[in-house]
Scaffold this active site. Structure first.
Site, PDB file in Angstrom:
ATOM      1  N   ARG A  88       0.748   0.239   7.007  1.00  0.00           N
ATOM      2  CA  ARG A  88       0.954   0.993   5.484  1.00  0.00           C
ATOM      3  C   ARG A  88       1.470   0.550   4.855  1.00  0.00           C
ATOM      4  NH1 ARG A  88      -2.500   3.375   6.414  1.00  0.00           N
ATOM      5  NH2 ARG A  88      -3.358   4.705   7.407  1.00  0.00           N
ATOM      6  N   GLU A  91      -0.005  -1.677   2.547  1.00  0.00           N
ATOM      7  CA  GLU A  91      -0.582  -0.303   1.478  1.00  0.00           C
ATOM      8  C   GLU A  91       0.503  -0.440   0.259  1.00  0.00           C
ATOM      9  OE1 GLU A  91      -1.328   3.434   3.011  1.00  0.00           O
ATOM     10  OE2 GLU A  91      -2.404   3.615   1.905  1.00  0.00           O
ATOM     11  N   SER A 114      15.923 -11.877  -2.410  1.00  0.00           N
ATOM     12  CA  SER A 114      15.552 -12.123  -1.417  1.00  0.00           C
ATOM     13  C   SER A 114      15.393 -12.130   0.040  1.00  0.00           C
ATOM     14  CB  SER A 114      17.176 -13.462  -0.466  1.00  0.00           C
ATOM     15  OG  SER A 114      16.858 -13.953   0.332  1.00  0.00           O
TER      16      SER A 114
END
Length: 147
Positions: A88, A91, A114
């Site tokens: 997820r 995604e 960073s």
């Protein structure tokens, strides 16, 4: 990675008009990351939103259909994780990664966030429709060095 021609056209027009994603978001009452997502083909504009953006960017009206047609999301080159929760996040980066990159670089300049000088918070937000996950990332901005 090759950007779609519509993305290139929108980004070029935005640059030529000296507009930010925030400027365009204010114009159509949307968040800047959402507008960037639209530019990268990861969101769908209403006809009214498309018309306003086309006018602001001085583009042709035939682009309205392109901006208001639901896209195929997640078009970055795939290296797919197998764990469902991690997938997820993958995604999310597929859909919002390039828009977030552009918004960050508009605000800070050319550089990166960073992952070493970095913190992340995960909170639970109770919701009667189903609890929600709140993820907050905070990373030091590192400008690219010129030499």
């Amino acid at each position: 990675m090759t950007l779609p021609s519509l993305t290139k056209l929108l980004l070029k027009a935005k640059k030529e008009k000296n507009l930010s994603f925030e400027d365009l978001g204010n114009l159509i009452n949307r968040d800047e990351v959402w507008v960037a997502s639209l530019f990268y083909g990861q969101a769908t504009a209403s006809e009214e939103e498309a018309t306003s953006l086309i006018a602001a960017l001085d583009l042709t009206s035939d682009l309205k259909e392109d901006l208001s047609t639901p896209p195929v999301k997640g078009c970055l080159d795939p290296v797919i994780p197998t764990d469902p929760l991690i997938y997820r996040f993958y995604e999310i980066m597929q859909v919002y990664g390039l828009p977030m990159k552009d918004v960050i670089q508009e605000k800070f300049g050319d550089g990166i966030m960073s992952a070493i000088d970095f913190s992340i918070e995960v909170d639970k937000v109770e919701d009667p429709k189903g609890d929600r996950v709140l993820v907050k990332m905070c990373g030091k901005f590192l400008p690219y060095k010129k030499w």
